[in-house]
Design an enzyme around this catalytic site. Structure first.
Site, mmCIF file in Angstrom:
data_model
loop_
_atom_site.group_PDB
_atom_site.id
_atom_site.type_symbol
_atom_site.label_atom_id
_atom_site.label_comp_id
_atom_site.label_asym_id
_atom_site.label_seq_id
_atom_site.Cartn_x
_atom_site.Cartn_y
_atom_site.Cartn_z
ATOM 1 N N CYS A 1 -2.903 5.478 5.449
ATOM 2 C CA CYS A 1 -4.359 5.476 5.425
ATOM 3 C C CYS A 1 -4.934 5.822 6.797
ATOM 4 C CB CYS A 1 -4.848 4.100 4.989
ATOM 5 S SG CYS A 1 -4.640 2.863 6.272
ATOM 6 N N CYS B 1 -2.808 -2.760 8.687
ATOM 7 C CA CYS B 1 -2.433 -1.428 9.176
ATOM 8 C C CYS B 1 -2.015 -1.527 10.645
ATOM 9 C CB CYS B 1 -3.586 -0.443 9.015
ATOM 10 S SG CYS B 1 -4.450 -0.567 7.430
ATOM 11 N N CYS C 1 0.828 -1.217 0.000
ATOM 12 C CA CYS C 1 0.000 0.000 0.000
ATOM 13 C C CYS C 1 0.857 1.258 0.000
ATOM 14 C CB CYS C 1 -0.951 0.011 1.190
ATOM 15 S SG CYS C 1 -0.104 0.039 2.774
ATOM 16 N N ASP D 1 2.247 2.662 2.602
ATOM 17 C CA ASP D 1 2.150 3.442 3.833
ATOM 18 C C ASP D 1 3.431 3.314 4.660
ATOM 19 O OD1 ASP D 1 -0.322 3.930 2.891
ATOM 20 O OD2 ASP D 1 -1.431 3.168 4.596
HETATM 21 FE FE1 FES Z 1 -1.748 -0.109 4.220
HETATM 22 FE FE2 FES Z 1 -3.488 1.041 5.850
HETATM 23 S S1 FES Z 1 -3.755 0.560 3.734
HETATM 24 S S2 FES Z 1 -1.389 0.639 6.246
#
Ligand code: FES
Length: 141
Positions: free
Chosen positions: A60, A104, A35, A37
């Site tokens: 996110c 996450c 993702c 992040d």
């Molecule tokens: Fe990857 Fe939240 S979508 S940490």
């Protein structure tokens, strides 16, 4: 109807402990390549107690909410107690997360562990067994 609990929304909208600790005793940065992040955690340690913790999350809403809750769960706790923090405990404290967002919370657990590893390395204190060879879960999504 929201997919997210009131607690998740609260920690996303009013995240606790956001920021940087300039003279941190331990810093951990982890990212999820899927993702994209990124989470960074800063710890201040006095003796065996985590006296302060701050985070910066480029990610996110669930990454922000889990970082916020994770910092709240370890602030003022001993290093030993913080070591026990699991992503599940963070999810439970937020009253749940959708299945697709569990990773996450894994990022939050890993960021804290990475900051603790950094603390033990910098302080020269003996690394607890459970942190030896620590690797973030980079492949989970
Ligand atoms: Fe990857 Fe939240 S979508 S940490």
């Amino acid at each position: 109807m929201s997919l997210y609990t009131d607690k998740v929304m609260d920690h996303f909208e009013n995240p606790r402990n956001v920021g940087v600790i300039e003279d941190a005793d331990g810093i951990g940065e982890v990212g999820n390549p899927v993702c994209g992040d990124i989470m960074k955690m800063y710890l201040k340690v006095d003796g065996d107690v985590i006296t302060d913790v701050k985070f910066k999350t480029f990610g996110c809403g669930s990454a922000i909410a889990t970082s916020s809750m994770a910092t709240e769960l370890i602030k003022g706790k001993t290093l030993e107690e913080a070591l026990e923090l699991t992503n599940k405990a963070v999810v439970d404290a937020l009253d749940g997360l959708p299945a697709r967002k569990i990773h996450c919370s894994v990022l939050a657990e890993d960021a804290i562990k990475a900051a603790m590893v950094d603390y033990y390395e910098k302080s020269g204190r003996e690394m607890p067994e459970s942190l030896v060879g620590f690797e973030p879960h980079e492949d989970e999504h």
